[in-house]
Design an enzyme around this catalytic site. Structure first.
Site, PDB file in Angstrom:
ATOM      1  N   LYS A   1       0.837  -1.202   0.000  1.00  0.00           N
ATOM      2  CA  LYS A   1       0.000   0.000   0.000  1.00  0.00           C
ATOM      3  C   LYS A   1       0.872   1.254   0.000  1.00  0.00           C
ATOM      4  O   LYS A   1       1.735   1.401   0.862  1.00  0.00           O
ATOM      5  CB  LYS A   1      -0.919  -0.010   1.220  1.00  0.00           C
ATOM      6  CG  LYS A   1      -1.857  -1.216   1.250  1.00  0.00           C
ATOM      7  CD  LYS A   1      -2.666  -1.284   2.532  1.00  0.00           C
ATOM      8  CE  LYS A   1      -1.794  -1.526   3.744  1.00  0.00           C
ATOM      9  NZ  LYS A   1      -2.566  -1.815   4.964  1.00  0.00           N
TER      10      LYS A   1
ATOM     11  N   THR B   1      -8.619   8.663   8.883  1.00  0.00           N
ATOM     12  CA  THR B   1      -8.246   7.423   8.189  1.00  0.00           C
ATOM     13  C   THR B   1      -8.001   6.267   9.152  1.00  0.00           C
ATOM     14  O   THR B   1      -7.341   5.296   8.798  1.00  0.00           O
ATOM     15  CB  THR B   1      -6.978   7.656   7.345  1.00  0.00           C
ATOM     16  OG1 THR B   1      -5.922   8.141   8.204  1.00  0.00           O
ATOM     17  CG2 THR B   1      -7.229   8.664   6.236  1.00  0.00           C
TER      18      THR B   1
ATOM     19  N   GLY C   1      -8.209   2.940  10.831  1.00  0.00           N
ATOM     20  CA  GLY C   1      -8.748   1.637  10.454  1.00  0.00           C
ATOM     21  C   GLY C   1      -8.666   1.307   8.978  1.00  0.00           C
ATOM     22  O   GLY C   1      -9.201   0.283   8.536  1.00  0.00           O
ATOM     23  N   THR C   2      -7.982   2.131   8.188  1.00  0.00           N
ATOM     24  CA  THR C   2      -7.941   1.883   6.743  1.00  0.00           C
ATOM     25  C   THR C   2      -7.264   0.553   6.411  1.00  0.00           C
ATOM     26  O   THR C   2      -7.745  -0.201   5.564  1.00  0.00           O
ATOM     27  CB  THR C   2      -7.215   3.018   5.999  1.00  0.00           C
ATOM     28  OG1 THR C   2      -5.944   3.251   6.620  1.00  0.00           O
ATOM     29  CG2 THR C   2      -8.028   4.286   6.006  1.00  0.00           C
ATOM     30  N   GLY C   3      -6.144   0.268   7.073  1.00  0.00           N
ATOM     31  CA  GLY C   3      -5.424  -0.972   6.777  1.00  0.00           C
ATOM     32  C   GLY C   3      -6.221  -2.207   7.129  1.00  0.00           C
ATOM     33  O   GLY C   3      -6.289  -3.172   6.349  1.00  0.00           O
ATOM     34  N   CYS C   4      -6.840  -2.184   8.296  1.00  0.00           N
ATOM     35  CA  CYS C   4      -7.674  -3.312   8.730  1.00  0.00           C
ATOM     36  C   CYS C   4      -8.823  -3.531   7.751  1.00  0.00           C
ATOM     37  O   CYS C   4      -9.104  -4.664   7.328  1.00  0.00           O
ATOM     38  CB  CYS C   4      -8.258  -3.037  10.115  1.00  0.00           C
ATOM     39  SG  CYS C   4      -7.063  -2.715  11.415  1.00  0.00           S
TER      40      CYS C   4
END
Length: 268
Positions: free
Chosen positions: A176, A208, A210-213
């Site tokens: 990412k 932003t 929690g975007t990765g989860c």
């Protein structure tokens, strides 16, 4: 139609924006039945992580056994695993139950800067979990930590890192690029032969959390439904782009993404 079953193995976020809570919301929005194994409790809100309370190995193993021995899982997403002992246990159980479609989100640092993975756990991640992973979804700081390099600043450096991450064992790498500061948001998908670029316009927002989860959970939900990796990643990219575009300015700090945004857009 068979029911798609997705399991998240991660930490609980009391603020609801990341971790187990974000994963289950994402599974639901994408029509996968969500299950959970909680590896740690966090006292967390938009201002940061105020406490981390790892679960015992006994509690984690009991949760894994309960879910996998009865319901099973068409896809598993791992998030905050915290310690080398937890990582090794999770890898052992996923291997024992012959789980396919393992999405590894190597959660290391919370948006506010708090550490969510012990330094010594990175070795266990590389040795035990990556070799059985279907796909790994690190951001640039996480990829740099895993590879032991300086953080990437160019697209060419990202491509080199994706190739080197693939050598550690996962079938696919999704790197990412949100931390690259200029131009569009670029993520890379590497399948061992071809590097695909997924580009979207950069969205100017501070909310932003929690975007990765959420992104990794969306990939897991799509894989659980039988999608190809490329289709799963493309859907996850659309899902998280919608969620960030409609992110929620709640609390006094970094707000969460909006997990219902993708569905609402499709309904319009």
């Amino acid at each position: 139609m068979p029911i798609a079953k997705a399991l998240t193995i991660a930490g609980s976020d009391s603020g609801g924006g990341a971790g187990i809570q974000a994963d289950l919301k994402t599974f639901q929005e994408l029509d996968a039945f969500g299950m959970s194994v909680i590896t740690a409790l966090t006292a967390q809100n938009t201002l940061g992580v105020h406490g981390v309370f790892p679960q015992t190995l006994e509690a984690i193993e009991a949760q894994l056994e309960a879910v996998l021995s009865d319901i099973g899982a068409d896809a598993v997403k791992t998030g905050m695993l915290f310690s080398p002992e937890i990582i090794s246990l999770v890898a052992q159980k996923l291997t024992e139950y012959k789980v396919s479609n393992i999405v590894v989100d190597p959660v290391m640092i919370a948006k506010g800067g708090a550490s969510l993975l012990q330094e010594e756990a990175i070795r266990a991640l590389i040795d035990d979990l990556l070799p059985i992973a279907t796909v790994i979804t690190p951001n640039l700081p996480e990829a740099a930590k895993i590879l032991g390099i300086e953080e990437m600043k160019t697209l060419d450096e990202m491509k080199e890192a994706a190739i080197n991450l693939h050598k550690l064992g996962p079938k696919y790498v999704v790197l990412k690029g949100g931390h690259l500061m200029n131009g569009p948001a670029i993520d890379l998908l590497f399948d061992g032969e071809t590097i695909y670029e997924l580009r979207t316009e950069r969205i100017e927002t501070t909310h932003t959390h929690g975007t990765g989860c959420t992104f990794a959970a969306a990939i897991a939900a799509e894989l659980a439904k039988g999608s190809s990796i490329k289709s799963a990643v493309e859907t996850a990219k659309a899902f998280i782009t919608a969620a960030i575009t409609s992110s929620l300015a709640i609390g006094g700090g970094i707000g969460p993404t909006n997990h219902s945004a993708y569905r609402r857009l499709r309904e319009e």
